[in-house]
Write a protein that holds these residues in place. Structure first.
Motif, PDB file in Angstrom:
ATOM      1  N   MET A  92       0.879  -1.291  -0.114  1.00  0.00           N
ATOM      2  CA  MET A  92       0.013  -0.076  -0.039  1.00  0.00           C
ATOM      3  C   MET A  92       0.860   1.214   0.025  1.00  0.00           C
ATOM      4  SD  MET A  92      -3.162   1.095   2.604  1.00  0.00           S
ATOM      5  CE  MET A  92      -3.750   2.327   2.602  1.00  0.00           C
ATOM      6  N   THR A  93       0.568   2.317  -0.726  1.00  0.00           N
ATOM      7  CA  THR A  93       1.437   3.500  -1.067  1.00  0.00           C
ATOM      8  C   THR A  93       1.378   4.436   0.246  1.00  0.00           C
ATOM      9  OG1 THR A  93       1.243   3.392  -3.233  1.00  0.00           O
ATOM     10  CG2 THR A  93       1.942   5.535  -2.372  1.00  0.00           C
ATOM     11  N   ASP A  94       2.258   4.832   0.880  1.00  0.00           N
ATOM     12  CA  ASP A  94       2.160   5.737   1.953  1.00  0.00           C
ATOM     13  C   ASP A  94       1.685   6.805   1.579  1.00  0.00           C
ATOM     14  OD1 ASP A  94       4.677   6.884   1.426  1.00  0.00           O
ATOM     15  OD2 ASP A  94       5.684   5.783   2.812  1.00  0.00           O
ATOM     16  N   ALA A  95       1.520   8.016   2.457  1.00  0.00           N
ATOM     17  CA  ALA A  95       1.035   9.287   2.253  1.00  0.00           C
ATOM     18  C   ALA A  95       2.015  10.209   1.575  1.00  0.00           C
ATOM     19  CB  ALA A  95       0.578  10.011   3.420  1.00  0.00           C
ATOM     20  N   LYS A  96       3.146   9.925   2.157  1.00  0.00           N
ATOM     21  CA  LYS A  96       4.532  10.642   1.416  1.00  0.00           C
ATOM     22  C   LYS A  96       4.740  10.225   0.096  1.00  0.00           C
ATOM     23  CE  LYS A  96       9.079  11.903   2.454  1.00  0.00           C
ATOM     24  NZ  LYS A  96      10.710  11.582   3.368  1.00  0.00           N
ATOM     25  N   THR A  97       4.655   8.908  -0.272  1.00  0.00           N
ATOM     26  CA  THR A  97       4.929   8.408  -1.616  1.00  0.00           C
ATOM     27  C   THR A  97       4.020   8.950  -2.320  1.00  0.00           C
ATOM     28  OG1 THR A  97       6.207   6.521  -0.602  1.00  0.00           O
ATOM     29  CG2 THR A  97       5.525   6.390  -3.008  1.00  0.00           C
ATOM     30  N   ALA A  98       2.754   8.903  -2.000  1.00  0.00           N
ATOM     31  CA  ALA A  98       1.503   9.232  -2.778  1.00  0.00           C
ATOM     32  C   ALA A  98       1.623  10.711  -3.071  1.00  0.00           C
ATOM     33  CB  ALA A  98       0.075   8.951  -2.167  1.00  0.00           C
ATOM     34  N   PHE A  99       1.780  11.639  -1.949  1.00  0.00           N
ATOM     35  CA  PHE A  99       2.258  12.855  -2.354  1.00  0.00           C
ATOM     36  C   PHE A  99       3.260  13.264  -3.332  1.00  0.00           C
ATOM     37  CE2 PHE A  99       5.418  16.283  -1.279  1.00  0.00           C
ATOM     38  CZ  PHE A  99       4.713  17.364  -1.619  1.00  0.00           C
ATOM     39  N   GLU A 100       4.289  12.609  -3.167  1.00  0.00           N
ATOM     40  CA  GLU A 100       5.550  12.799  -4.280  1.00  0.00           C
ATOM     41  C   GLU A 100       5.042  12.522  -5.675  1.00  0.00           C
ATOM     42  OE1 GLU A 100       8.683  10.385  -2.322  1.00  0.00           O
ATOM     43  OE2 GLU A 100       9.082  11.773  -1.155  1.00  0.00           O
ATOM     44  N   ILE A 101       4.418  11.294  -5.706  1.00  0.00           N
ATOM     45  CA  ILE A 101       3.939  10.820  -7.113  1.00  0.00           C
ATOM     46  C   ILE A 101       2.962  11.863  -7.656  1.00  0.00           C
ATOM     47  CG2 ILE A 101       2.560   9.163  -8.471  1.00  0.00           C
ATOM     48  CD1 ILE A 101       3.696   7.005  -6.418  1.00  0.00           C
ATOM     49  N   ARG A 102       1.827  12.362  -6.732  1.00  0.00           N
ATOM     50  CA  ARG A 102       1.109  13.460  -7.257  1.00  0.00           C
ATOM     51  C   ARG A 102       1.591  14.877  -7.608  1.00  0.00           C
ATOM     52  NH1 ARG A 102      -4.160  11.781  -5.116  1.00  0.00           N
ATOM     53  NH2 ARG A 102      -4.702  13.979  -5.129  1.00  0.00           N
ATOM     54  N   LEU A 103       2.763  15.216  -6.817  1.00  0.00           N
ATOM     55  CA  LEU A 103       3.485  16.494  -7.201  1.00  0.00           C
ATOM     56  C   LEU A 103       4.273  16.390  -8.434  1.00  0.00           C
ATOM     57  CD1 LEU A 103       4.300  19.341  -6.049  1.00  0.00           C
ATOM     58  CD2 LEU A 103       6.143  18.211  -5.013  1.00  0.00           C
ATOM     59  N   ARG A 104       4.909  15.188  -8.822  1.00  0.00           N
ATOM     60  CA  ARG A 104       5.554  15.083  -9.967  1.00  0.00           C
ATOM     61  C   ARG A 104       4.554  15.110 -11.015  1.00  0.00           C
ATOM     62  NH1 ARG A 104       8.715  11.571  -7.170  1.00  0.00           N
ATOM     63  NH2 ARG A 104       7.517   9.599  -7.917  1.00  0.00           N
ATOM     64  N   GLN A 105       3.467  14.460 -11.137  1.00  0.00           N
ATOM     65  CA  GLN A 105       2.423  14.432 -11.974  1.00  0.00           C
ATOM     66  C   GLN A 105       2.062  15.907 -12.384  1.00  0.00           C
ATOM     67  OE1 GLN A 105      -0.076  11.429 -10.662  1.00  0.00           O
ATOM     68  NE2 GLN A 105       0.991   9.961 -11.696  1.00  0.00           N
ATOM     69  N   SER A 106       1.613  16.412 -11.335  1.00  0.00           N
ATOM     70  CA  SER A 106       1.171  17.926 -11.387  1.00  0.00           C
ATOM     71  C   SER A 106       2.090  18.898 -12.065  1.00  0.00           C
ATOM     72  CB  SER A 106       0.515  18.472 -10.034  1.00  0.00           C
ATOM     73  OG  SER A 106      -0.065  19.550 -10.087  1.00  0.00           O
ATOM     74  N   ALA A 107       3.293  18.764 -11.632  1.00  0.00           N
ATOM     75  CA  ALA A 107       4.252  19.770 -12.227  1.00  0.00           C
ATOM     76  C   ALA A 107       4.391  19.396 -13.724  1.00  0.00           C
ATOM     77  CB  ALA A 107       5.786  19.285 -11.539  1.00  0.00           C
ATOM     78  N   ALA A 108       4.423  18.013 -14.280  1.00  0.00           N
ATOM     79  CA  ALA A 108       4.703  17.642 -15.567  1.00  0.00           C
ATOM     80  C   ALA A 108       3.341  18.405 -16.505  1.00  0.00           C
ATOM     81  CB  ALA A 108       4.696  16.009 -15.891  1.00  0.00           C
ATOM     82  N   GLU A 109       2.071  17.918 -15.938  1.00  0.00           N
ATOM     83  CA  GLU A 109       1.032  18.323 -16.487  1.00  0.00           C
ATOM     84  C   GLU A 109       0.630  20.144 -16.497  1.00  0.00           C
ATOM     85  OE1 GLU A 109      -2.000  16.514 -14.150  1.00  0.00           O
ATOM     86  OE2 GLU A 109      -1.406  14.576 -15.038  1.00  0.00           O
ATOM     87  N   THR A 110       1.240  20.621 -15.419  1.00  0.00           N
ATOM     88  CA  THR A 110       1.237  22.184 -15.330  1.00  0.00           C
ATOM     89  C   THR A 110       2.233  22.682 -16.369  1.00  0.00           C
ATOM     90  OG1 THR A 110       0.730  22.251 -13.025  1.00  0.00           O
ATOM     91  CG2 THR A 110       1.657  24.236 -13.999  1.00  0.00           C
ATOM     92  N   GLY A 111       3.208  22.166 -16.473  1.00  0.00           N
ATOM     93  CA  GLY A 111       4.393  22.479 -17.409  1.00  0.00           C
ATOM     94  C   GLY A 111       3.932  22.293 -18.899  1.00  0.00           C
ATOM     95  N   ALA A 112       3.200  21.189 -19.071  1.00  0.00           N
ATOM     96  CA  ALA A 112       2.884  20.904 -20.520  1.00  0.00           C
ATOM     97  C   ALA A 112       1.721  21.899 -21.045  1.00  0.00           C
ATOM     98  CB  ALA A 112       2.245  19.614 -20.455  1.00  0.00           C
ATOM     99  N   LEU A 113       0.759  22.186 -20.065  1.00  0.00           N
ATOM    100  CA  LEU A 113      -0.101  23.214 -20.321  1.00  0.00           C
ATOM    101  C   LEU A 113       0.452  24.447 -20.628  1.00  0.00           C
ATOM    102  CD1 LEU A 113      -3.179  23.977 -21.277  1.00  0.00           C
ATOM    103  CD2 LEU A 113      -3.624  24.060 -18.675  1.00  0.00           C
ATOM    104  N   LEU A 114       1.189  24.818 -19.695  1.00  0.00           N
ATOM    105  CA  LEU A 114       1.802  26.226 -19.716  1.00  0.00           C
ATOM    106  C   LEU A 114       2.617  26.383 -21.202  1.00  0.00           C
ATOM    107  CD1 LEU A 114       2.692  28.834 -18.292  1.00  0.00           C
ATOM    108  CD2 LEU A 114       4.172  27.816 -16.804  1.00  0.00           C
ATOM    109  N   SER A 115       3.442  25.218 -21.585  1.00  0.00           N
ATOM    110  CA  SER A 115       4.255  25.439 -22.818  1.00  0.00           C
ATOM    111  C   SER A 115       3.265  25.591 -23.691  1.00  0.00           C
ATOM    112  CB  SER A 115       4.923  24.110 -22.863  1.00  0.00           C
ATOM    113  OG  SER A 115       5.691  24.192 -24.266  1.00  0.00           O
ATOM    114  N   SER A 116       2.128  25.085 -23.806  1.00  0.00           N
ATOM    115  CA  SER A 116       1.110  25.037 -25.021  1.00  0.00           C
ATOM    116  C   SER A 116       0.690  26.543 -25.092  1.00  0.00           C
ATOM    117  CB  SER A 116       0.043  24.089 -24.790  1.00  0.00           C
ATOM    118  OG  SER A 116      -1.265  24.232 -25.725  1.00  0.00           O
TER     119      SER A 116
END
Length: 304
Positions: free
Chosen positions: A1-25
């Protein structure tokens, strides 16, 4: 089971990538309707000042706060990108010789170094203006009433009674160091106001009741204070390679900080208290708030 810290780190990386992609567009050279043209040199400078990595923490807070309260994810992403545009404008202008006079930002030359001062000013102006364009645009699928609330809240957070006013106080502090109350006000405006907005925006996007908006706003205030306190600690204890920018500048300019007033041990204790208070504010939401609670822990313990 993914702990809260790991889940946070995954979500933060995903969000940064998605934010960067939209911003670039959104920062392409192709003009929008009612735009005449987008000068290539200006757009390159805007991209240099905003597509340079970073954790994209503010957009992440918008998205997670909206998700907590059931707000639409697509709209939250666009509002987060708008906030990131405004944040990047502030960094470009803060780095100018007339303000903080920095040569490095996120490990690369600042915009006025990579281009020139006039272009850096215009790039910042354009990102600031574009932030409100992104919120108001039809592609941001929200009711007009909610868009108006977002625009007003962001303007108040970024303007003379918020971030810009805080920068004015910060410049004045070089000549006349403020007392503890003055430092707290300065930091709540310069750094805390946009973090507060990021959390409050999620409640606005979700069309939540005032009690939820106020709770998220208070959470944002707590983590805003914690963010600046952690930043001041890093300014004393870290190095330019780790931070991606110059360190030790506040002390060199004689600016007062809470760390300078009370010492590192006091600051670490205060950070712990602020983190616990922020986490407790979200306790009524139960497990749904675990990512935001982990964000508070991350802000207090970050290394850059």
């Amino acid at each position: 089971m993914t702990d809260a810290k790991t889940a946070f780190e995954i979500r933060l990386r995903q969000s940064a990538a998605e934010t960067g992609a939209l911003l670039s567009s959104l920062l392409s050279d192709t003009p929008l309707s009612d735009e005449t043209t987008r000068p290539a040199h200006l757009m390159a400078a805007m991209r240099h000042g905003s597509l340079n990595g970073g954790k994209r923490l503010r957009p992440f807070l918008v998205r997670e706060s909206a998700a907590l309260l059931g707000g639409p994810a697509d709209a939250a992403l666009r509002v987060g990108v708008a906030l990131e545009c405004l944040h990047c404008y502030s960094l470009i202008h803060d780095d100018l010789p007339a303000m903080d006079d920095d040569d490095l930002r996120r490990g690369q030359p600042t915009v006025h170094k990579a281009f020139d001062e006039a272009t850096a000013i215009l790039a910042g102006d354009s990102l600031l203006t574009y932030a409100f364009d992104i919120i108001a645009a039809p592609e941001t699928m929200l009711a007009d009433r909610l868009k108006t609330e977002l625009v007003l809240a962001l303007a108040r957070a970024a303007g003379p009674g918020g971030m810009a006013g805080g920068q004015a106080l910060d410049l004045a502090a070089e000549k006349s160091p403020p007392d503890e109350a003055g430092i707290t006000i300065l930091q709540a405006m310069k750094t805390g106001a946009l973090l507060r907005f990021a959390c409050e925006a999620g409640a606005i996007i979700a069309g939540s009741e005032p009690e939820h908006r106020e709770r998220l706003r208070l959470f944002g205030q707590k983590i805003g204070l914690a963010f600046q306190l952690a930043d001041d600690l890093l300014d004393l204890t870290s190095d330019a390679a780790t931070m991606g920018k110059a360190t030790g500048k506040d002390a060199g300019r004689g600016k007062g900080t809470l760390v300078a007033l009370h010492g590192i041990t006091w600051a670490e204790g205060r950070l712990d208290v602020l983190t616990k208070e922020a986490i407790e504010l979200l306790a009524p939401y139960g497990e749904k708030a675990s990512i935001l609670q982990e964000t508070a822990r991350f802000i207090a313990s970050r290394e850059n």
